[in-house]
Scaffold this motif. Structure first.
Motif, PDB file in Angstrom:
ATOM      1  N   ASP A 120       0.822  -1.219   0.000  1.00 19.11           N
ATOM      2  CA  ASP A 120       0.000   0.000   0.000  1.00 19.11           C
ATOM      3  C   ASP A 120       0.854   1.266   0.000  1.00 19.11           C
ATOM      4  OD1 ASP A 120       1.072  -0.329   2.499  1.00 19.11           O
ATOM      5  OD2 ASP A 120      -0.762   0.186   3.596  1.00 19.11           O
ATOM      6  N   TRP A 121       2.060   1.173  -0.571  1.00 22.31           N
ATOM      7  CA  TRP A 121       3.013   2.291  -0.516  1.00 22.31           C
ATOM      8  C   TRP A 121       2.436   3.584  -1.082  1.00 22.31           C
ATOM      9  CZ3 TRP A 121       4.630   4.739  -4.981  1.00 22.31           C
ATOM     10  CH2 TRP A 121       4.439   4.069  -6.189  1.00 22.31           C
ATOM     11  N   ARG A 122       1.559   3.487  -2.060  1.00 24.17           N
ATOM     12  CA  ARG A 122       1.003   4.707  -2.675  1.00 24.17           C
ATOM     13  C   ARG A 122       0.198   5.534  -1.666  1.00 24.17           C
ATOM     14  NH1 ARG A 122       1.495   5.539  -7.973  1.00 24.17           N
ATOM     15  NH2 ARG A 122       2.077   3.813  -9.345  1.00 24.17           N
ATOM     16  N   GLU A 123      -0.341   4.873  -0.648  1.00 23.36           N
ATOM     17  CA  GLU A 123      -1.132   5.597   0.338  1.00 23.36           C
ATOM     18  C   GLU A 123      -0.267   6.554   1.168  1.00 23.36           C
ATOM     19  OE1 GLU A 123      -3.435   2.954   2.717  1.00 23.36           O
ATOM     20  OE2 GLU A 123      -4.279   1.883   0.986  1.00 23.36           O
ATOM     21  N   ARG A 124       1.042   6.362   1.137  1.00 21.04           N
ATOM     22  CA  ARG A 124       1.948   7.242   1.887  1.00 21.04           C
ATOM     23  C   ARG A 124       2.213   8.549   1.138  1.00 21.04           C
ATOM     24  NH1 ARG A 124       6.258   4.190   5.608  1.00 21.04           N
ATOM     25  NH2 ARG A 124       5.154   2.224   5.969  1.00 21.04           N
ATOM     26  N   PHE A 125       1.874   8.551  -0.145  1.00 23.94           N
ATOM     27  CA  PHE A 125       2.168   9.720  -0.975  1.00 23.94           C
ATOM     28  C   PHE A 125       0.889  10.350  -1.520  1.00 23.94           C
ATOM     29  CE2 PHE A 125       5.788   6.828  -1.341  1.00 23.94           C
ATOM     30  CZ  PHE A 125       6.862   7.675  -1.058  1.00 23.94           C
ATOM     31  N   VAL A 126       0.913  11.691  -1.603  1.00 22.05           N
ATOM     32  CA  VAL A 126      -0.135  12.400  -2.335  1.00 22.05           C
ATOM     33  C   VAL A 126       0.117  12.214  -3.823  1.00 22.05           C
ATOM     34  CG1 VAL A 126      -1.145  14.662  -2.836  1.00 22.05           C
ATOM     35  CG2 VAL A 126      -0.468  14.075  -0.489  1.00 22.05           C
ATOM     36  N   SER A 127       1.395  12.272  -4.205  1.00 21.41           N
ATOM     37  CA  SER A 127       1.781  12.046  -5.608  1.00 21.41           C
ATOM     38  C   SER A 127       3.207  11.516  -5.646  1.00 21.41           C
ATOM     39  CB  SER A 127       1.690  13.352  -6.409  1.00 21.41           C
ATOM     40  OG  SER A 127       2.606  14.314  -5.916  1.00 21.41           O
ATOM     41  N   PHE A 128       3.540  10.812  -6.741  1.00 24.92           N
ATOM     42  CA  PHE A 128       4.881  10.242  -6.915  1.00 24.92           C
ATOM     43  C   PHE A 128       5.236  10.328  -8.394  1.00 24.92           C
ATOM     44  CE2 PHE A 128       7.947   6.950  -7.825  1.00 24.92           C
ATOM     45  CZ  PHE A 128       8.820   7.009  -6.736  1.00 24.92           C
ATOM     46  N   ASP A 129       6.367  10.973  -8.703  1.00 25.10           N
ATOM     47  CA  ASP A 129       6.805  11.141 -10.092  1.00 25.10           C
ATOM     48  C   ASP A 129       7.660   9.943 -10.493  1.00 25.10           C
ATOM     49  OD1 ASP A 129       7.720  11.953 -12.559  1.00 25.10           O
ATOM     50  OD2 ASP A 129       8.221  13.996 -11.935  1.00 25.10           O
ATOM     51  N   HIS A 142      13.600  10.118  -6.844  1.00 21.50           N
ATOM     52  CA  HIS A 142      12.332  10.556  -7.418  1.00 21.50           C
ATOM     53  C   HIS A 142      11.742  11.660  -6.546  1.00 21.50           C
ATOM     54  CE1 HIS A 142      11.728   7.223 -10.375  1.00 21.50           C
ATOM     55  NE2 HIS A 142      12.641   6.673  -9.591  1.00 21.50           N
ATOM     56  N   ARG A 143      11.061  12.599  -7.203  1.00 25.43           N
ATOM     57  CA  ARG A 143      10.373  13.649  -6.458  1.00 25.43           C
ATOM     58  C   ARG A 143       8.944  13.183  -6.172  1.00 25.43           C
ATOM     59  NH1 ARG A 143      10.870  20.125  -7.282  1.00 25.43           N
ATOM     60  NH2 ARG A 143       9.617  20.717  -5.472  1.00 25.43           N
ATOM     61  N   ALA A 144       8.462  13.487  -4.958  1.00 25.37           N
ATOM     62  CA  ALA A 144       7.120  13.074  -4.572  1.00 25.37           C
ATOM     63  C   ALA A 144       6.573  14.051  -3.537  1.00 25.37           C
ATOM     64  CB  ALA A 144       7.150  11.651  -4.006  1.00 25.37           C
ATOM     65  N   VAL A 145       5.299  13.881  -3.206  1.00 23.01           N
ATOM     66  CA  VAL A 145       4.670  14.649  -2.132  1.00 23.01           C
ATOM     67  C   VAL A 145       4.203  13.654  -1.080  1.00 23.01           C
ATOM     68  CG1 VAL A 145       2.804  16.219  -1.477  1.00 23.01           C
ATOM     69  CG2 VAL A 145       3.947  16.484  -3.701  1.00 23.01           C
ATOM     70  N   TRP A 146       4.691  13.814   0.151  1.00 19.43           N
ATOM     71  CA  TRP A 146       4.352  12.923   1.256  1.00 19.43           C
ATOM     72  C   TRP A 146       2.894  13.128   1.664  1.00 19.43           C
ATOM     73  CZ3 TRP A 146       6.498   8.679   2.465  1.00 19.43           C
ATOM     74  CH2 TRP A 146       6.453   8.121   3.752  1.00 19.43           C
ATOM     75  N   HIS A 147       2.356  12.191   2.412  1.00 22.73           N
ATOM     76  CA  HIS A 147       0.926  12.243   2.753  1.00 22.73           C
ATOM     77  C   HIS A 147       0.542  13.479   3.570  1.00 22.73           C
ATOM     78  CE1 HIS A 147       1.793  10.980   6.902  1.00 22.73           C
ATOM     79  NE2 HIS A 147       2.590  10.064   6.385  1.00 22.73           N
ATOM     80  N   ASP A 148       1.546  14.134   4.223  1.00 22.97           N
ATOM     81  CA  ASP A 148       1.238  15.340   4.993  1.00 22.97           C
ATOM     82  C   ASP A 148       1.436  16.620   4.182  1.00 22.97           C
ATOM     83  OD1 ASP A 148       3.967  15.528   4.806  1.00 22.97           O
ATOM     84  OD2 ASP A 148       4.366  15.376   6.960  1.00 22.97           O
ATOM     85  N   GLY A 149       1.717  16.461   2.863  1.00 17.56           N
ATOM     86  CA  GLY A 149       1.833  17.622   1.994  1.00 17.56           C
ATOM     87  C   GLY A 149       3.248  18.110   1.755  1.00 17.56           C
ATOM     88  N   ARG A 150       4.215  17.509   2.452  1.00 17.79           N
ATOM     89  CA  ARG A 150       5.605  17.943   2.262  1.00 17.79           C
ATOM     90  C   ARG A 150       6.209  17.388   0.971  1.00 17.79           C
ATOM     91  NH1 ARG A 150       8.711  16.597   7.800  1.00 17.79           N
ATOM     92  NH2 ARG A 150       7.171  14.896   7.854  1.00 17.79           N
ATOM     93  N   ALA A 151       6.978  18.225   0.263  1.00 19.44           N
ATOM     94  CA  ALA A 151       7.733  17.746  -0.902  1.00 19.44           C
ATOM     95  C   ALA A 151       8.895  16.901  -0.411  1.00 19.44           C
ATOM     96  CB  ALA A 151       8.242  18.928  -1.719  1.00 19.44           C
ATOM     97  N   GLU A 241      13.257  15.165   3.172  1.00 19.33           N
ATOM     98  CA  GLU A 241      12.698  16.428   2.686  1.00 19.33           C
ATOM     99  C   GLU A 241      13.336  16.788   1.343  1.00 19.33           C
ATOM    100  OE1 GLU A 241      11.633  19.303   6.402  1.00 19.33           O
ATOM    101  OE2 GLU A 241      13.755  18.888   6.092  1.00 19.33           O
ATOM    102  N   TRP A 242      12.532  17.355   0.458  1.00 17.65           N
ATOM    103  CA  TRP A 242      13.057  17.845  -0.818  1.00 17.65           C
ATOM    104  C   TRP A 242      13.754  19.179  -0.586  1.00 17.65           C
ATOM    105  CZ3 TRP A 242      13.518  15.751  -5.559  1.00 17.65           C
ATOM    106  CH2 TRP A 242      13.924  16.607  -6.597  1.00 17.65           C
ATOM    107  N   MET A 243      14.862  19.399  -1.270  1.00 16.30           N
ATOM    108  CA  MET A 243      15.591  20.655  -1.122  1.00 16.30           C
ATOM    109  C   MET A 243      15.770  21.339  -2.467  1.00 16.30           C
ATOM    110  SD  MET A 243      19.324  21.399   0.562  1.00 16.30           S
ATOM    111  CE  MET A 243      18.699  21.406   2.237  1.00 16.30           C
ATOM    112  N   ASP A 244      15.235  22.548  -2.588  1.00 13.14           N
ATOM    113  CA  ASP A 244      15.478  23.358  -3.777  1.00 13.14           C
ATOM    114  C   ASP A 244      16.756  24.173  -3.561  1.00 13.14           C
ATOM    115  OD1 ASP A 244      13.273  22.721  -5.532  1.00 13.14           O
ATOM    116  OD2 ASP A 244      11.959  23.716  -4.080  1.00 13.14           O
ATOM    117  N   GLY A 245      17.031  25.078  -4.477  1.00 14.03           N
ATOM    118  CA  GLY A 245      18.226  25.897  -4.361  1.00 14.03           C
ATOM    119  C   GLY A 245      19.068  25.797  -5.620  1.00 14.03           C
ATOM    120  N   THR A 246      20.117  26.597  -5.669  1.00 11.03           N
ATOM    121  CA  THR A 246      21.014  26.618  -6.829  1.00 11.03           C
ATOM    122  C   THR A 246      22.161  25.645  -6.605  1.00 11.03           C
ATOM    123  OG1 THR A 246      20.526  28.972  -7.149  1.00 11.03           O
ATOM    124  CG2 THR A 246      22.442  28.071  -8.309  1.00 11.03           C
TER     125      THR A 246
END
Length: 446
Positions: A120-129, A142-151, A241-246
């Motif tokens: 049921d791994w998909r239930e942990r994510f809002v979305s998964f690329d 892979h970039r994804a969105v966790w079930h609590d909304g965090r990237a 956690e996903w990290m943006d930046g240059t």
């Protein structure tokens, strides 16, 4: 089947290529003995054997994936010992291999995720690329969105990568004599054993998660640095956690001088301060693992290759670094022998040793230092001289210094790519125990 996901199937092919190396070595040695009988100098023959050995060694390593590729990336000391016409193509081959590695098919990624996180791994994510955002030698992100909304960043290890890496290292460990042709003063077998242990740790995402958490806690609320939080870890999957930046690589190519100097200072500060603040050293200072954030902080990624540096060893390391900046060559040689950089029974020329060390230690002597490619090329030229008289070929790299040497070498290379001017000495005085203390234990401020 996908080219990356069937790594174990290619173990036989890789082993065959690795096994062919000693045969070539024996042939070159015989060739050298034959040429000596026709009046060629021993030095000329030795150089030719070393050059041909290096050429074949890195050609074969460049054709391999898994452990041999990882070894090729890690052993900068061997690459540095090669003439440019060999080292250049070798680096290019490894770069192409890494960039050309095809991504895992989505179905395989889903299988790994199900095995680690449950069906049921998909239930942990809002979305998964399904498209990987980044790839490396043992896995992809892979970039994804966790079930609590965090990237989040989801790191997935290639199936079979572990067996392939360990298999390659078992083969490479048998090639100590071959590496020894390039660096006669080096205890290659011990060094390879240390590298194998480090790679085994890198394959264990449990260790990576623990290391990342410890380092994140050590730098909590720091004005200079940001470490992503570990969200979840199980089996061959790590979620952070996903990290943006240059990316630092972008600053290297396009940054203005002020940005370069700022990023370089923080980069240097993080690498030097890690052992004192967290007891750990980030072992992969590749520009891709660092981001300059909008608020000016330096973001740090990828804690798979981390070395634990106990306090006593930190003191020894700092003392060695300080002694290396001194003018007394006898004291320098004594310190190098004490730490086994010069092995028992190996003789070195004191003047040659001092001439070799002086420019290398310059960043730790002057108030500020300009790191640039020209200086780096000069340093490389000193090391890549394959003549038997080159003192660097008599030096050893003790196992406990393997990752430190790699970080110092790679980190210096990145600073030179940034073409920066920073107070590296002041940062060393601040963060490296032993470097700041004189013989009486008092702080050196000059």
């Amino acid at each position: 089947m996908d080219g990356v996901s069937d790594l174990p199937r290619r173990a036989v092919t890789r082993s065959a290529k690795l096994a062919s190396l000693p045969i070539g070595f024996a042939g070159r040695t015989a060739l050298g003995l034959g040429k000596r009988t026709f009046g060629r100098s021993a030095e000329a023959v030795a150089m030719e054997i070393q050059t041909r050995t290096a050429e074949q060694l890195f050609t074969v390593l460049g054709e391999l994936k898994g452990g041999a590729m990882k070894l090729g990336q890690m052993l900068s000391i061997f690459e540095a010992a090669l003439p440019p016409e060999i080292a250049g193509p070798y680096r290019a081959t490894l770069t192409k291999l890494q960039e050309a590695a095809p991504p895992l098919p989505a179905s395989t990624v889903h299988t790994v995720l199900a095995g680690a996180l449950g069906e049921d791994w998909r239930e942990r994510f809002v979305s998964f690329d399904d498209r990987p955002a980044a790839a490396a030698s043992i896995g992809q992100v892979h970039r994804a969105v966790w079930h609590d909304g965090r990237a989040v960043a989801v790191k997935v290890q290639y199936p079979g990568a572990g067996k392939a890496l360990i298999s390659d290292f078992n083969q490479l460990a048998r090639l100590g004599r071959l590496f020894g042709v390039l660096m006669p003063g080096l205890d290659v077998k011990t060094m390879l054993a240390e590298l194998k242990e480090r790679v085994a740790e890198e394959l264990d995402y449990t260790i990576e998660a623990e290391s990342q958490t410890i380092i994140r806690d050590a730098y909590a609320d720091d004005p200079d640095f940001s470490i992503p939080e570990v969200i979840a870890q199980s089996g061959d999957v790590l979620v952070t956690e996903w990290m943006d930046g240059t990316p630092l690589s972008k600053i290297i190519s396009d940054g203005d001088q002020e940005t370069r100097d700022h990023a370089a200072l923080l980069y240097c500060r993080f690498l030097l301060s890690g052992p004192k603040r967290s007891g750990m050293l980030h072992g992969d200072p590749h520009p891709g693992n660092f981001r300059l954030l909008e608020d000016g902080r330096l973001g740090v990624l990828d804690f798979g290759a981390v070395d634990r540096i106990p306090g006593g060893f930190q003191q020894r390391l700092g003392l060695l670094l300080r002694i290396g900046t001194m003018a007394d060559i006898d004291e320098i040689e004594e310190a190098l022998r004490r730490e086994d950089f010069i092995r028992e029974g190996v003789e070195v020329d004191a003047e040659s040793l001092q001439a070799f060390l002086a420019p290398i230690t310059e960043p730790f002597v002057t108030e500020t230092f300009k790191f640039n490619r020209e200086w780096l090329r000069d340093m490389a030229a000193r090391v890549t001289d394959l003549r038997p008289t080159n003192v660097v070929r008599q030096l050893n790299l003790p196992p406990e210094y393997v990752i430190i040497h790699r970080v110092l070498s790679a980190g210096t290379g990145v600073l030179c790519q940034l073409e920066c001017e920073i107070p590296a000495r002041a940062e060393s005085l601040r963060w490296v125990p032993g470097f700041a203390d004189d013989a009486d234990g008092e702080l050196v401020t000059g």
